[in-house]
Write a protein that holds these residues in place. Structure first.
Motif, short mmCIF file in Angstrom:
data_model
loop_
_atom_site.label_atom_id
_atom_site.label_comp_id
_atom_site.label_asym_id
_atom_site.label_seq_id
_atom_site.Cartn_x
_atom_site.Cartn_y
_atom_site.Cartn_z
N MET A 1 -3.39 -6.09 -17.03
CA MET A 1 -2.24 -6.45 -16.24
C MET A 1 -1.50 -5.17 -15.82
O MET A 1 -1.81 -4.62 -14.79
CB MET A 1 -1.33 -7.38 -17.04
N PHE A 2 -0.55 -4.69 -16.62
CA PHE A 2 0.19 -3.48 -16.26
C PHE A 2 0.09 -2.50 -17.42
O PHE A 2 0.39 -2.84 -18.56
CB PHE A 2 1.66 -3.80 -15.96
N GLU A 3 -0.34 -1.29 -17.12
CA GLU A 3 -0.54 -0.28 -18.15
C GLU A 3 0.66 0.66 -18.22
O GLU A 3 1.03 1.28 -17.22
CB GLU A 3 -1.80 0.52 -17.83
N LYS A 4 1.28 0.76 -19.40
CA LYS A 4 2.41 1.66 -19.59
C LYS A 4 1.89 3.07 -19.86
O LYS A 4 0.87 3.24 -20.53
CB LYS A 4 3.27 1.23 -20.77
N LYS A 5 2.62 4.08 -19.38
CA LYS A 5 2.29 5.48 -19.62
C LYS A 5 3.46 6.14 -20.35
O LYS A 5 4.57 5.64 -20.35
CB LYS A 5 2.03 6.19 -18.29
N THR A 11 6.16 10.10 -7.81
CA THR A 11 5.25 9.33 -6.95
C THR A 11 4.51 8.27 -7.77
O THR A 11 4.28 7.16 -7.29
CB THR A 11 4.24 10.23 -6.25
N GLU A 12 4.15 8.59 -9.02
CA GLU A 12 3.51 7.60 -9.88
C GLU A 12 4.47 6.45 -10.18
O GLU A 12 4.05 5.30 -10.23
CB GLU A 12 3.07 8.24 -11.20
N ALA A 13 5.74 6.78 -10.38
CA ALA A 13 6.73 5.75 -10.65
C ALA A 13 6.87 4.81 -9.46
O ALA A 13 6.94 3.59 -9.63
CB ALA A 13 8.07 6.38 -10.99
N GLN A 14 6.90 5.38 -8.27
CA GLN A 14 7.02 4.56 -7.06
C GLN A 14 5.81 3.62 -6.93
O GLN A 14 5.97 2.44 -6.61
CB GLN A 14 7.14 5.44 -5.82
N GLN A 15 4.62 4.14 -7.22
CA GLN A 15 3.42 3.31 -7.16
C GLN A 15 3.47 2.20 -8.22
O GLN A 15 3.06 1.07 -7.97
CB GLN A 15 2.17 4.17 -7.35
N ALA A 16 3.96 2.54 -9.40
CA ALA A 16 4.07 1.53 -10.46
C ALA A 16 5.07 0.44 -10.08
O ALA A 16 4.83 -0.74 -10.33
CB ALA A 16 4.50 2.21 -11.77
N TYR A 17 6.19 0.83 -9.45
CA TYR A 17 7.16 -0.16 -8.98
C TYR A 17 6.51 -1.10 -7.96
O TYR A 17 6.72 -2.32 -8.00
CB TYR A 17 8.37 0.51 -8.34
N GLU A 18 5.73 -0.55 -7.05
CA GLU A 18 5.06 -1.37 -6.04
C GLU A 18 4.05 -2.31 -6.69
O GLU A 18 3.92 -3.47 -6.31
CB GLU A 18 4.39 -0.48 -5.00
N GLN A 19 3.34 -1.80 -7.71
CA GLN A 19 2.38 -2.64 -8.42
C GLN A 19 3.10 -3.79 -9.12
O GLN A 19 2.63 -4.93 -9.11
CB GLN A 19 1.61 -1.81 -9.44
N LEU A 20 4.26 -3.51 -9.71
CA LEU A 20 5.04 -4.57 -10.35
C LEU A 20 5.48 -5.62 -9.34
O LEU A 20 5.43 -6.82 -9.62
CB LEU A 20 6.25 -3.99 -11.07
N VAL A 36 11.75 -5.32 -17.39
CA VAL A 36 11.52 -4.57 -18.63
C VAL A 36 10.60 -3.39 -18.35
O VAL A 36 10.84 -2.27 -18.82
CB VAL A 36 10.93 -5.49 -19.72
N TYR A 37 9.54 -3.61 -17.59
CA TYR A 37 8.63 -2.53 -17.22
C TYR A 37 9.35 -1.47 -16.38
O TYR A 37 9.13 -0.28 -16.55
CB TYR A 37 7.42 -3.05 -16.45
N ARG A 38 10.21 -1.92 -15.46
CA ARG A 38 10.94 -0.97 -14.61
C ARG A 38 11.86 -0.07 -15.45
O ARG A 38 11.98 1.12 -15.19
CB ARG A 38 11.75 -1.70 -13.55
N ARG A 39 12.52 -0.66 -16.44
CA ARG A 39 13.36 0.15 -17.33
C ARG A 39 12.52 1.16 -18.11
O ARG A 39 12.93 2.29 -18.31
CB ARG A 39 14.14 -0.75 -18.29
N HIS A 40 11.34 0.73 -18.56
CA HIS A 40 10.42 1.63 -19.26
C HIS A 40 10.04 2.81 -18.36
O HIS A 40 10.09 3.97 -18.77
CB HIS A 40 9.16 0.87 -19.69
N ILE A 41 9.71 2.51 -17.11
CA ILE A 41 9.30 3.55 -16.16
C ILE A 41 10.46 4.49 -15.88
O ILE A 41 10.31 5.72 -15.93
CB ILE A 41 8.78 2.91 -14.86
#
Length: 93
Positions: A1-5, A11-20, A36-41
């Motif tokens: 589903m969604f992999e946390k780093k 730029t990776e954060a922006q891509q992760a936001y779009e994926q969410l 919750v994922y957005r706060r983590h990022i």
């Protein structure tokens, strides 16, 4: 589903936001889980800063900080700290 780093470049954060956003649209996760994922990022975004800047490089870096802030990738307080760092290390020509 969604992999946390452990850390994200802007730029990776922006891509992760779009994926969410896509996962929420597909109803794979609910909006609450996405927040919750957005706060983590947002707590793990790392901007690379240089030890010194030329006037032109400082201008470009500050413009990039503004774009990241407008996109919601970095918080306002962090943006202010980055701009102060850049200003302090700008070499006068």
């Amino acid at each position: 589903m969604f992999e946390k780093k452990q850390s994200y470049a802007p730029t990776e954060a922006q891509q992760a936001y779009e994926q969410l956003d896509q996962l929420v649209a597909k109803k794979s996760i609910n909006p609450r889980q996405a927040s919750v994922y957005r706060r983590h990022i947002s707590s793990r975004i790392q901007v690379t800063l240089k030890p010194s800047y030329t006037t032109q490089a400082a201008r470009r870096a500050k413009a990039e900080i503004v774009r990241l802030t407008d996109a919601g990738t970095i918080p306002m307080k962090s943006a202010a700290a980055y701009r102060a760092h850049i200003t302090k290390r700008t070499q006068e020509a």
